[in-house]
Enzyme design. Structure first.
Site, PDB file in Angstrom:
ATOM      1  N   ILE A   1      -8.978 -22.276 -30.274  1.00  0.00           N
ATOM      2  CA  ILE A   1      -9.044 -22.951 -28.973  1.00  0.00           C
ATOM      3  C   ILE A   1     -10.480 -22.939 -28.456  1.00  0.00           C
ATOM      4  O   ILE A   1     -10.731 -23.063 -27.268  1.00  0.00           O
ATOM      5  CB  ILE A   1      -8.065 -22.343 -27.930  1.00  0.00           C
ATOM      6  CG1 ILE A   1      -8.288 -20.836 -27.770  1.00  0.00           C
ATOM      7  CG2 ILE A   1      -6.633 -22.627 -28.284  1.00  0.00           C
ATOM      8  CD1 ILE A   1      -7.561 -20.278 -26.542  1.00  0.00           C
ATOM      9  N   ASP A   2     -11.445 -22.758 -29.395  1.00  0.00           N
ATOM     10  CA  ASP A   2     -12.845 -22.657 -28.989  1.00  0.00           C
ATOM     11  C   ASP A   2     -13.335 -23.902 -28.243  1.00  0.00           C
ATOM     12  O   ASP A   2     -14.120 -23.796 -27.294  1.00  0.00           O
ATOM     13  CB  ASP A   2     -13.737 -22.375 -30.215  1.00  0.00           C
ATOM     14  CG  ASP A   2     -13.534 -23.375 -31.330  1.00  0.00           C
ATOM     15  OD1 ASP A   2     -12.379 -23.801 -31.539  1.00  0.00           O
ATOM     16  OD2 ASP A   2     -14.514 -23.756 -31.994  1.00  0.00           O
TER      17      ASP A   2
ATOM     18  N   VAL B   1      -6.880 -32.866 -40.978  1.00  0.00           N
ATOM     19  CA  VAL B   1      -6.721 -32.363 -39.607  1.00  0.00           C
ATOM     20  C   VAL B   1      -6.283 -30.891 -39.582  1.00  0.00           C
ATOM     21  O   VAL B   1      -6.867 -30.076 -38.878  1.00  0.00           O
ATOM     22  CB  VAL B   1      -5.746 -33.251 -38.804  1.00  0.00           C
ATOM     23  CG1 VAL B   1      -5.574 -32.715 -37.384  1.00  0.00           C
ATOM     24  CG2 VAL B   1      -6.254 -34.687 -38.768  1.00  0.00           C
TER      25      VAL B   1
ATOM     26  N   LYS C   1       7.144 -36.537 -27.603  1.00  0.00           N
ATOM     27  CA  LYS C   1       7.021 -35.084 -27.379  1.00  0.00           C
ATOM     28  C   LYS C   1       5.604 -34.731 -26.952  1.00  0.00           C
ATOM     29  O   LYS C   1       5.392 -33.999 -25.990  1.00  0.00           O
ATOM     30  CB  LYS C   1       7.370 -34.343 -28.681  1.00  0.00           C
ATOM     31  CG  LYS C   1       6.890 -32.897 -28.725  1.00  0.00           C
ATOM     32  CD  LYS C   1       7.288 -32.201 -30.006  1.00  0.00           C
ATOM     33  CE  LYS C   1       6.296 -32.277 -31.129  1.00  0.00           C
ATOM     34  NZ  LYS C   1       5.157 -31.352 -31.055  1.00  0.00           N
ATOM     35  N   ASN C   2       4.631 -35.246 -27.705  1.00  0.00           N
ATOM     36  CA  ASN C   2       3.255 -34.806 -27.487  1.00  0.00           C
ATOM     37  C   ASN C   2       2.615 -35.398 -26.236  1.00  0.00           C
ATOM     38  O   ASN C   2       1.480 -35.079 -25.912  1.00  0.00           O
ATOM     39  CB  ASN C   2       2.412 -35.062 -28.740  1.00  0.00           C
ATOM     40  CG  ASN C   2       2.823 -34.119 -29.855  1.00  0.00           C
ATOM     41  OD1 ASN C   2       3.537 -33.144 -29.609  1.00  0.00           O
ATOM     42  ND2 ASN C   2       2.393 -34.412 -31.074  1.00  0.00           N
TER      43      ASN C   2
ATOM     44  N   ARG D   1      -5.325 -22.036 -35.788  1.00  0.00           N
ATOM     45  CA  ARG D   1      -5.614 -23.122 -34.824  1.00  0.00           C
ATOM     46  C   ARG D   1      -6.375 -22.535 -33.661  1.00  0.00           C
ATOM     47  O   ARG D   1      -5.809 -21.870 -32.809  1.00  0.00           O
ATOM     48  CB  ARG D   1      -4.314 -23.792 -34.380  1.00  0.00           C
ATOM     49  CG  ARG D   1      -3.748 -24.689 -35.462  1.00  0.00           C
ATOM     50  CD  ARG D   1      -2.364 -25.152 -35.129  1.00  0.00           C
ATOM     51  NE  ARG D   1      -2.298 -26.225 -34.161  1.00  0.00           N
ATOM     52  CZ  ARG D   1      -1.170 -26.793 -33.785  1.00  0.00           C
ATOM     53  NH1 ARG D   1      -0.037 -26.395 -34.296  1.00  0.00           N
ATOM     54  NH2 ARG D   1      -1.172 -27.771 -32.898  1.00  0.00           N
TER      55      ARG D   1
ATOM     56  N   ARG E   1       2.795 -23.493 -29.073  1.00  0.00           N
ATOM     57  CA  ARG E   1       1.362 -23.449 -28.840  1.00  0.00           C
ATOM     58  C   ARG E   1       0.936 -24.336 -27.660  1.00  0.00           C
ATOM     59  O   ARG E   1      -0.012 -24.036 -26.947  1.00  0.00           O
ATOM     60  CB  ARG E   1       0.693 -23.927 -30.128  1.00  0.00           C
ATOM     61  CG  ARG E   1      -0.744 -23.630 -30.198  1.00  0.00           C
ATOM     62  CD  ARG E   1      -1.301 -24.050 -31.516  1.00  0.00           C
ATOM     63  NE  ARG E   1      -2.671 -23.616 -31.607  1.00  0.00           N
ATOM     64  CZ  ARG E   1      -3.666 -24.256 -31.055  1.00  0.00           C
ATOM     65  NH1 ARG E   1      -3.452 -25.369 -30.405  1.00  0.00           N
ATOM     66  NH2 ARG E   1      -4.888 -23.789 -31.157  1.00  0.00           N
TER      67      ARG E   1
ATOM     68  N   ASP F   1       0.685 -36.250 -38.357  1.00  0.00           N
ATOM     69  CA  ASP F   1       2.111 -36.007 -38.110  1.00  0.00           C
ATOM     70  C   ASP F   1       3.028 -36.927 -38.921  1.00  0.00           C
ATOM     71  O   ASP F   1       4.251 -36.791 -38.856  1.00  0.00           O
ATOM     72  CB  ASP F   1       2.432 -36.153 -36.612  1.00  0.00           C
ATOM     73  CG  ASP F   1       1.801 -35.038 -35.786  1.00  0.00           C
ATOM     74  OD1 ASP F   1       1.398 -34.020 -36.379  1.00  0.00           O
ATOM     75  OD2 ASP F   1       1.699 -35.187 -34.560  1.00  0.00           O
TER      76      ASP F   1
HETATM   77  N1  EPU Z   1      -9.313 -27.220 -33.377  1.00  0.00           N
HETATM   78  C1  EPU Z   1     -10.343 -26.309 -33.328  1.00  0.00           C
HETATM   79  N2  EPU Z   1     -10.713 -25.811 -32.101  1.00  0.00           N
HETATM   80  C2  EPU Z   1     -10.085 -26.172 -30.954  1.00  0.00           C
HETATM   81  C3  EPU Z   1      -9.032 -27.117 -31.003  1.00  0.00           C
HETATM   82  C4  EPU Z   1      -8.659 -27.616 -32.245  1.00  0.00           C
HETATM   83  O1  EPU Z   1     -10.919 -25.955 -34.349  1.00  0.00           O
HETATM   84  O2  EPU Z   1     -10.467 -25.680 -29.874  1.00  0.00           O
HETATM   85  C5  EPU Z   1      -8.869 -27.751 -34.691  1.00  0.00           C
HETATM   86  C6  EPU Z   1      -7.441 -27.315 -35.011  1.00  0.00           C
HETATM   87  O3  EPU Z   1      -7.425 -26.036 -35.589  1.00  0.00           O
HETATM   88  C7  EPU Z   1      -6.987 -28.404 -35.959  1.00  0.00           C
HETATM   89  C8  EPU Z   1      -7.716 -29.643 -35.441  1.00  0.00           C
HETATM   90  O4  EPU Z   1      -8.799 -29.162 -34.630  1.00  0.00           O
HETATM   91  O5  EPU Z   1      -7.382 -28.127 -37.255  1.00  0.00           O
HETATM   92  C9  EPU Z   1      -6.861 -30.606 -34.633  1.00  0.00           C
HETATM   93  O6  EPU Z   1      -6.359 -29.954 -33.491  1.00  0.00           O
HETATM   94  P1  EPU Z   1      -6.007 -30.718 -32.130  1.00  0.00           P
HETATM   95  O7  EPU Z   1      -6.492 -29.875 -31.011  1.00  0.00           O
HETATM   96  O8  EPU Z   1      -6.465 -32.132 -32.212  1.00  0.00           O
HETATM   97  O9  EPU Z   1      -4.430 -30.710 -32.188  1.00  0.00           O
HETATM   98  P2  EPU Z   1      -3.436 -30.048 -31.141  1.00  0.00           P
HETATM   99  O10 EPU Z   1      -3.737 -30.498 -29.774  1.00  0.00           O
HETATM  100  O11 EPU Z   1      -3.334 -28.599 -31.399  1.00  0.00           O
HETATM  101  C10 EPU Z   1      -1.754 -32.055 -31.221  1.00  0.00           C
HETATM  102  C11 EPU Z   1      -0.299 -32.235 -31.499  1.00  0.00           C
HETATM  103  C12 EPU Z   1      -0.026 -32.052 -32.982  1.00  0.00           C
HETATM  104  C13 EPU Z   1      -0.838 -33.100 -33.727  1.00  0.00           C
HETATM  105  C14 EPU Z   1      -2.332 -32.935 -33.385  1.00  0.00           C
HETATM  106  C15 EPU Z   1      -3.216 -33.956 -34.049  1.00  0.00           C
HETATM  107  C16 EPU Z   1       0.760 -31.499 -29.497  1.00  0.00           C
HETATM  108  C17 EPU Z   1       1.608 -30.512 -28.812  1.00  0.00           C
HETATM  109  N3  EPU Z   1       0.465 -31.265 -30.746  1.00  0.00           N
HETATM  110  O12 EPU Z   1      -2.074 -30.711 -31.604  1.00  0.00           O
HETATM  111  O13 EPU Z   1       1.360 -32.333 -33.165  1.00  0.00           O
HETATM  112  O14 EPU Z   1      -0.643 -32.939 -35.116  1.00  0.00           O
HETATM  113  O15 EPU Z   1      -2.503 -33.022 -31.969  1.00  0.00           O
HETATM  114  O16 EPU Z   1      -2.818 -35.239 -33.715  1.00  0.00           O
HETATM  115  O17 EPU Z   1       0.361 -32.499 -28.897  1.00  0.00           O
HETATM  116  C18 EPU Z   1       3.474 -32.159 -34.177  1.00  0.00           C
HETATM  117  O18 EPU Z   1       3.906 -32.874 -33.259  1.00  0.00           O
HETATM  118  O19 EPU Z   1       4.155 -31.885 -35.196  1.00  0.00           O
HETATM  119  C19 EPU Z   1       2.116 -31.617 -34.079  1.00  0.00           C
HETATM  120  C20 EPU Z   1       1.671 -30.606 -34.822  1.00  0.00           C
END
Ligand code: EPU
Length: 430
Positions: free
Chosen positions: A129-130, A333, A28-29, A127, A98, A311
């Site tokens: 996006i900064d 995380v 998926k990811n 979560r 998201r 995950d």
């Molecule tokens: N974060 C920030 N600022 C940002 C981006 C992230 O503070 O600009 C923080 C987030 O709030 C969080 C942490 O960094 O606490 C990790 O976020 P990350 O950006 O790494 O995760 P993501 O891209 O939002 C993807 C997967 C998640 C998976 C995480 C970590 C997708 C669609 N989602 O999320 O998958 O847990 O990476 O590996 O790829 C799932 O599949 O159930 C799922 C939640």
């Protein structure tokens, strides 16, 4: 989304040992980001091994909203981006998923503009996006936010040295997709190293991108003038694989997952072994078996790849609830990823949460009950608990499971699980 009597539920009767082989679907990811990446070229990209799950359906809607023509059948998805005109991801779609924000990088890179609804919080906590936005700013984009939308514009992005505060998966992907069409060289430092990032880089390279260092924490991208459409096969879903391996181990059976390289789950497999599970690694398969009466406690701390995957934290917690001894699970995380613990306690687990730590006192005999799925992985973990709980476990709000697991109960049933989907009209079990 609140539970509704008409929403299907999963009924799991505990007991059967799960045995046999199961093939993992595409990740998926990865699939979601590859779909977004197809926007970087004008033409028809073809993705194989795409999982038929709700999140893919939502990303398909996002692309269609932009003007792309998307077709999906038999795990093959084609995206024709020639008529893309809009650069807007509306609130309704971003709020539903998201990962819709992953169109930001490709749209700014190719069209110089993206307008994306702010994602806000989700069931896993706030979560931000900064990191995405700071990186785009470093590359010369102008970022504005008002009325709940983020607006990113740049006539032409410029290569830059970008240091990520945290190896965010989504930010690394958005910045990679932005950098491939930027003027000059972009170096991403402290980049995420997840296998899905490597998969995205492979696809981008087949579209014409110049990328070095995929899978390491320093990725160097030399911008090119133009990207072309390409064809790619999505890598296997390591989280789905881990979920089925726990299902086999937990029930005292033997499950082999196919279509996955063991190295993408190394730390997870070593934790399973420490807990007393027998793990055999093939080239593109993994087998797990064991006797739950001999399983013991292990401490687990989630971290970005190659650390223990967040995950799989919830599913591991289910295993540790029945293993002998006291385990400490630390979630590093996501702030609110223990939302399912109260539900697991309703099934008889003994877990105490303090901040981002959970103390799991194992050796518990679980008993079936009604539980609700607070998110995707938590839903899977509760279904796993149901496989060994005495009596019937009724899972509600299973739309979360449908977001990310393809044919979840069908695959479990093929391994011998007693699990069915049903609509319960009268509000639950007697
Ligand atoms: N974060 C920030 N600022 C940002 C981006 C992230 O503070 O600009 C923080 C987030 O709030 C969080 C942490 O960094 O606490 C990790 O976020 P990350 O950006 O790494 O995760 P993501 O891209 O939002 C993807 C997967 C998640 C998976 C995480 C970590 C997708 C669609 N989602 O999320 O998958 O847990 O990476 O590996 O790829 C799932 O599949 O159930 C799922 C939640």
């Amino acid at each position: 989304m609140p539970d509704h009597p008409a929403e299907p539920r999963l009924l799991v009767r505990g007991g059967p040992e799960l045995r046999g082989q199961v093939s993992v679907s595409g990740a998926k990811n990865s699939a979601l980001k590859l779909m977004a990446a197809s926007l970087l070229a004008s033409g028809v990209s073809v993705l194989h091994n795409v999982p038929d799950i709700q999140d893919v359906g939502t990303m398909k809607e996002v692309l269609e909203h932009l003007g792309a023509v998307v077709q999906f059948s038999d795990a093959t998805l084609t995206v024709d981006t020639r008529a893309v005109r809009s650069h807007v991801a509306p609130y309704e779609l971003v709020q539903r998923m998201r990962a819709s924000i992953q169109i930001m990088g490709p749209l700014v890179a190719r069209f110089g503009h993206a307008r994306v609804a702010m994602p806000g919080g989700c069931n896993l906590g706030p979560r931000k996006i900064d990191i995405h936005l700071r990186g785009l700013t470093d590359m010369g984009a102008v970022v504005d936010s008002e009325h709940g939308f983020v607006e990113v514009s740049a006539k032409k992005l410029k290569g830059a040295s970008v240091f990520l505060d945290y190896p965010s998966v989504g930010a690394t992907e958005n910045l990679l997709m932005a950098a491939v069409l930027a003027d000059g060289v972009t170096v991403l430092e402290n980049a995420a190293r997840e296998p899905e990032i490597v998969d995205l880089c492979k696809f981008l390279m087949s579209m014409g991108a110049e990328i070095e260092g995929a899978g390491s924490s320093t990725i160097r991208v030399t911008g090119v003038e133009e990207m072309v459409s390409a064809e790619h096969t999505v890598l296997g879903d390591r989280i789905e694989a881990g979920t089925f391996l726990i299902a086999g181990a937990l029930t005292g059976g033997e499950v082999e997952v196919n279509g996955i390289h063991p190295h993408v789950l190394e730390l997870f497999l070593s934790k399973l072994r420490s807990a007393g599970v027998q793990v055999q690694e093939g080239t593109r398969s993994i087998k797990a078996s064991g006797d739950p009466r001999t399983y013991r406690a292990v401490d687990v701390a989630t971290l970005p790849f190659p650390g223990f995957p967040t995950d799989l934290q919830a599913q591991m917690m289910t295993l540790l609830s029945v293993a002998d001894g006291v385990s400490l699970v630390t979630e590093n995380v996501f702030e609110q990823r223990f939302g399912f613990v109260d539900e697991l306690i309703r099934l008889g687990a003994d877990i105490r949460v303090d901040g981002n730590h959970a103390v799991v006192t194992g050796g518990r005999a679980l008993t079936g009950a009604i539980v609700r799925c607070p998110d995707l992985r938590a839903g899977a973990a509760l279904a796993l608990a149901g496989l060994v709980a005495e009596g019937c476990t009724e899972l509600r709000e299973i739309h979360h499971i449908d977001r990310g697991y393809e044919r979840f109960e069908e695959k479990l049933r093929s391994l011998g699980a007693d699990i069915e989907r049903s609509v319960v009209e009268d509000g639950g079990l007697v």
